[in-house]
Each structure stands twice: as structure tokens, then as C-alpha cells.
Design a protein around this motif. Structure first.
Motif, PDB file in Angstrom:
ATOM      1  N   ALA A 155       0.857  -0.827   0.142  1.00 30.10           N
ATOM      2  CA  ALA A 155       0.181  -0.361   0.134  1.00 30.10           C
ATOM      3  C   ALA A 155       0.731   1.214   0.024  1.00 30.10           C
ATOM      4  N   ILE A 156       1.645   0.892   0.665  1.00 30.69           N
ATOM      5  CA  ILE A 156       3.149   2.012   1.280  1.00 30.69           C
ATOM      6  C   ILE A 156       3.599   2.685  -0.767  1.00 30.69           C
ATOM      7  N   ARG A 157       3.617   1.670  -1.703  1.00 25.26           N
ATOM      8  CA  ARG A 157       4.145   1.445  -2.657  1.00 25.26           C
ATOM      9  C   ARG A 157       3.641   2.503  -3.842  1.00 25.26           C
ATOM     10  N   GLN A 158       1.906   1.804  -3.523  1.00 21.72           N
ATOM     11  CA  GLN A 158       0.876   2.541  -4.372  1.00 21.72           C
ATOM     12  C   GLN A 158       0.566   3.380  -4.004  1.00 21.72           C
ATOM     13  N   ILE A 159       0.813   4.236  -2.885  1.00 25.64           N
ATOM     14  CA  ILE A 159       1.145   5.689  -3.071  1.00 25.64           C
ATOM     15  C   ILE A 159       1.701   6.539  -3.265  1.00 25.64           C
ATOM     16  N   GLY A 160       3.616   5.872  -3.464  1.00 27.00           N
ATOM     17  CA  GLY A 160       4.405   6.449  -4.409  1.00 27.00           C
ATOM     18  C   GLY A 160       3.789   6.609  -5.303  1.00 27.00           C
ATOM     19  N   GLU A 161       3.156   5.650  -5.817  1.00 30.52           N
ATOM     20  CA  GLU A 161       3.658   6.274  -7.152  1.00 30.52           C
ATOM     21  C   GLU A 161       1.660   6.771  -7.848  1.00 30.52           C
ATOM     22  N   ILE A 162       0.389   6.431  -6.569  1.00 31.63           N
ATOM     23  CA  ILE A 162      -0.564   7.777  -6.807  1.00 31.63           C
ATOM     24  C   ILE A 162       0.063   9.521  -7.030  1.00 31.63           C
ATOM     25  N   THR A 163       1.123   9.318  -6.157  1.00 28.33           N
ATOM     26  CA  THR A 163       1.908  10.982  -6.511  1.00 28.33           C
ATOM     27  C   THR A 163       2.166  10.823  -7.401  1.00 28.33           C
ATOM     28  N   LEU A 164       3.245  10.129  -7.271  1.00 28.93           N
ATOM     29  CA  LEU A 164       3.789  10.479  -9.199  1.00 28.93           C
ATOM     30  C   LEU A 164       2.685  10.807 -10.206  1.00 28.93           C
ATOM     31  N   ASP A 165       2.069   9.442 -10.207  1.00 25.67           N
ATOM     32  CA  ASP A 165       0.548  10.323 -11.430  1.00 25.67           C
ATOM     33  C   ASP A 165       0.248  11.516 -10.987  1.00 25.67           C
ATOM     34  N   GLY A 166      -0.378  12.261 -10.016  1.00 22.86           N
ATOM     35  CA  GLY A 166      -1.102  12.645  -9.857  1.00 22.86           C
ATOM     36  C   GLY A 166      -0.070  14.309 -10.080  1.00 22.86           C
ATOM     37  N   VAL A 167       1.614  14.176  -9.519  1.00 17.03           N
ATOM     38  CA  VAL A 167       2.102  15.488 -10.683  1.00 17.03           C
ATOM     39  C   VAL A 167       2.033  15.714 -11.214  1.00 17.03           C
ATOM     40  N   ARG A 168       2.238  14.250 -11.897  1.00 16.46           N
ATOM     41  CA  ARG A 168       1.844  14.347 -13.705  1.00 16.46           C
ATOM     42  C   ARG A 168       0.374  14.702 -14.248  1.00 16.46           C
ATOM     43  N   ALA A 169      -1.283  14.641 -13.484  1.00 11.75           N
ATOM     44  CA  ALA A 169      -2.034  15.026 -13.756  1.00 11.75           C
ATOM     45  C   ALA A 169      -2.138  16.214 -13.304  1.00 11.75           C
ATOM     46  N   LEU A 170      -2.015  16.682 -12.242  1.00  7.60           N
ATOM     47  CA  LEU A 170      -2.393  18.759 -12.323  1.00  7.60           C
ATOM     48  C   LEU A 170      -1.228  19.189 -12.874  1.00  7.60           C
ATOM     49  N   GLN A 171       0.222  19.291 -13.402  1.00  8.13           N
ATOM     50  CA  GLN A 171       0.962  19.609 -14.658  1.00  8.13           C
ATOM     51  C   GLN A 171       0.068  19.553 -15.914  1.00  8.13           C
ATOM     52  N   ARG A 172      -0.525  18.535 -16.257  1.00  8.61           N
ATOM     53  CA  ARG A 172      -0.995  18.452 -17.304  1.00  8.61           C
ATOM     54  C   ARG A 172      -2.563  19.395 -17.428  1.00  8.61           C
ATOM     55  N   LYS A 173      -2.732  19.873 -15.905  1.00  5.41           N
ATOM     56  CA  LYS A 173      -3.900  20.079 -16.072  1.00  5.41           C
ATOM     57  C   LYS A 173      -5.310  19.239 -15.505  1.00  5.41           C
ATOM     58  N   ASP A 174      -4.858  17.992 -15.162  1.00  5.65           N
ATOM     59  CA  ASP A 174      -6.231  17.541 -15.817  1.00  5.65           C
ATOM     60  C   ASP A 174      -6.791  16.867 -13.972  1.00  5.65           C
ATOM     61  N   LEU A 175      -7.248  17.855 -14.263  1.00 10.88           N
ATOM     62  CA  LEU A 175      -7.768  17.477 -12.426  1.00 10.88           C
ATOM     63  C   LEU A 175      -8.626  16.932 -12.327  1.00 10.88           C
ATOM     64  N   VAL A 176      -9.499  16.326 -13.427  1.00  8.43           N
ATOM     65  CA  VAL A 176     -10.172  14.878 -13.303  1.00  8.43           C
ATOM     66  C   VAL A 176      -9.275  13.895 -12.711  1.00  8.43           C
ATOM     67  N   ALA A 177      -8.598  14.151 -13.727  1.00  7.48           N
ATOM     68  CA  ALA A 177      -7.250  12.418 -12.493  1.00  7.48           C
ATOM     69  C   ALA A 177      -6.976  12.486 -11.371  1.00  7.48           C
ATOM     70  N   ALA A 178      -6.698  14.480 -11.178  1.00  8.62           N
ATOM     71  CA  ALA A 178      -5.397  14.041 -10.063  1.00  8.62           C
ATOM     72  C   ALA A 178      -6.825  13.977  -9.176  1.00  8.62           C
ATOM     73  N   GLY A 179      -7.908  13.832  -8.942  1.00  2.00           N
ATOM     74  CA  GLY A 179      -9.323  14.156  -8.345  1.00  2.00           C
ATOM     75  C   GLY A 179      -9.562  12.643  -7.728  1.00  2.00           C
ATOM     76  N   LYS A 180      -9.554  11.778  -9.112  1.00  2.00           N
ATOM     77  CA  LYS A 180      -9.565  10.403  -8.786  1.00  2.00           C
ATOM     78  C   LYS A 180      -8.297  10.244  -8.104  1.00  2.00           C
ATOM     79  N   LEU A 181      -6.979  10.505  -7.820  1.00  2.00           N
ATOM     80  CA  LEU A 181      -6.290   9.830  -7.593  1.00  2.00           C
ATOM     81  C   LEU A 181      -6.153  10.450  -5.733  1.00  2.00           C
ATOM     82  N   MET A 182      -6.791  11.104  -6.174  1.00  2.45           N
ATOM     83  CA  MET A 182      -6.670  11.964  -4.215  1.00  2.45           C
ATOM     84  C   MET A 182      -7.725  10.904  -3.734  1.00  2.45           C
ATOM     85  N   ASP A 183      -9.114  11.051  -4.494  1.00  3.49           N
ATOM     86  CA  ASP A 183      -9.588   9.152  -3.679  1.00  3.49           C
ATOM     87  C   ASP A 183      -9.252   8.102  -3.350  1.00  3.49           C
TER      88      ASP A 183
END
Ligand code: MEV
Length: 259
Positions: A155-183
Motif C-alpha cells: 500500500a505504501i508503494r502504491q501511494i508512491g505511484e499515486i503521488t507521481l501520477d498525481g504530479v503528472r495529472a496536475l502538471q497537465r491540468k487534468d483535475l479529473v484524473a488528479a481528483g480520482k487519485l486523491m480519492d
């Protein structure tokens, strides 16, 4: 001598960062200002520097080693006890005012690597449960689980992946994807044992008007953060669910000299 420093929010990766995974934190547009000038005795907001509520100021003063006593005044817009880093903002603003700012961050003999990343401006709402929870025991609880249960380590490793995916989603202004990752990040943190029914209540209240919402910081109480483009609707929903709501924006300004 005066300086200001921002409050902060953790957007992704709390707890996992303790195990060396990445986390994403942003400065917010709520700041603490610290004014200091030479004086005949030590005074902070007209009171003694020895008062326990000023222990962070005292530690910053000890680090900066000023020549003589100072009159210090703190003006903070950062609400305390809401997971927004109010003590850190006051500490950094004090160091900034006293010119004592040091560059390296070291804790428990562990080095923390701080990278900068450009994010678009984000509208965020913080929902505070009003339930205080100390960080140390929560970090220890997660460590205990990770030591005993390979699923928790995963689970800790998955959070690390979510974080990197979240950074990329926010950088491309994909708030829908970023929001799902937050959930998803919220669900995993809850599974790791740092959730709380009051956090779930605020997350549920925030989600209909948000891209996503999750606990922020150590959990066990404390606050949630919601990513939204309807901050006043989200704030109202959080209040209706019994939380305190703060509308904030992400900001790139760190410590700054005033005047
Ligand atoms: C607490 O705000 C964030 C944690 O990840 C602990 C830490 O990183 O110091 C839970």
C-alpha cells in the motif's frame, strides 16, 4: 526585520514519504508574518519567549543567534491545528526575519530530498474535523503495520505511484484524473489505519462538488483537502457536515522578506 512564510498542504503521499516514497506538498496563500526589532528584553506578542506556545519561535531564535534581545510580533493567517503547517510557517518566518535560514533539512539522521515542481494554480478547500491527533503515534502505527504485513508495505508503494501520477495529472491540468487519485489515496490511507469516521464524513460531503478529496497530513482526525472549482459550494458542504472550512489556493511563494 520582517519576513513571511506560507502555510502548506500535503496533496499526495503523507505517511508513504516516511518510507522514502515521494510526497507532493504545496505552499498556500495563507501566510505567517514575523516582525522583529531590537528591544531591552525578549518579548513575543507582548509575552515571555519562555511560554510554551512560543517554543518554535524560541528554537528559531536559538538557531539564528541574534546579538541581543528582540521584540517579536507574529501575525499569522494560517489557522493552527488544521494540518496547514502553522507552526512551521511561524518558525520559517522567524528564521527569515532573523536572517538565519538554513538550507538543509535533516531529521532523525534521515536526509529529505526536496524537489520543486511547477503546478497550475489550484483551488482547494480544507475541511478541519476539529479532532486533534498527534502525528508521532500515527506514524508509529503505520510502521508497525508495514513491518508485520506485506500488504501494508505494498500500500505504501502504491501511494508512491499515486503521488507521481498525481504530479503528472496536475502538471497537465487534468483535475479529473488528479481528483480520482486523491480519492484512491484517501482509501489507501484509511486502510492503513490513519482514517477516522469524521474524515470520511467531510470527504463524502466535499466530493459531489469536487474533483476529489482526501485526508491531508497525519490523519486520525485533523483535516481533509478537496480539489474543486466550486470552492464556496464545497466549503458550505463541509460546514453542513460539521467541519470547519478554509478556502485556499496553491501558491509558489516561499519565505519572503517584508518591507
Ligand atoms: C504529517 O503531516 C505527514 C506525515 O507523512 C509525517 C511526516 O512526513 O513527517 C504523516
Amino acid at each position: 526585520m520582517a519576513a513571511s512564510a506560507p502555510g502548506k498542504l500535503i496533496l499526495f503521499g503523507e505517511h508513504a514519504v516516511v518510507f522514502g516514497e515521494p510526497a507532493l506538498s504545496t505552499a498556500i496563500n495563507l501566510r505567517a508574518e514575523v516582525y522583529a526589532r531590537p528591544h531591552t528584553e525578549w518579548l513575543v506578542d507582548g509575552a515571555s519567549l519562555e511560554e510554551s506556545r512560543f517554543r518554535y519561535v524560541k528554537a528559531a531564535v536559538a538557531k539564528a543567534k541574534p546579538d541581543g534581545p528582540l521584540w517579536i510580533e507574529i501575525r499569522s493567517m494560517v489557522p493552527s491545528g488544521a494540518g496547514l503547517g502553522s507552526s512551521a510557517a511561524v518558525t520559517v518566518a522567524t528564521l527569515g526575519a532573523l536572517h538565519g535560514l538554513q538550507g538543509s533539512i535533516e531529521r532523525d539522521k534521515r536526509k529529505w530530498f526536496v524537489h520543486r515542481t511547477a503546478l497550475p494554480p489550484l483551488d482547494l478547500v480544507v475541511g478541519n474535523t476539529g479532532i486533534g491527533a498527534a502525528t508521532g503515534p500515527l506514524v508509529a502505527k503505520v510502521k508497525d503495520r508495514v513491518d508485520r504485513d506485506p500488504l501494508a508495505a505494498e500500500a505504501i508503494r502504491q501511494i508512491g505511484e499515486i503521488t507521481l501520477d498525481g504530479v503528472r495529472a496536475l502538471q497537465r491540468k487534468d483535475l479529473v484524473a488528479a481528483g480520482k487519485l486523491m480519492d484512491r489515496n484517501h482509501t489507501i490511507l484509511t486502510d492503513l489505519g490513519v482514517g477516522h469516521p469524521s474524515l470520511d464524513r467531510l470527504v463524502e460531503a466535499a466530493r459531489p462538488s469536487s474533483y476529489g478529496a482526501k485526508l491531508t497530513g497525519a490523519g486520525g482526525g485533523g483535516s481533509i483537502v478537496a480539489l474543486t472549482d466550486r470552492p464556496s459550494v464545497t466549503a458550505e458542504a463541509i460546514r453542513a457536515a460539521g467541519g470547519k472550512a478554509f478556502i485556499v489556493q496553491s501558491d509558489s511563494l516561499g519565505v519572503a522578506k517584508l518591507g
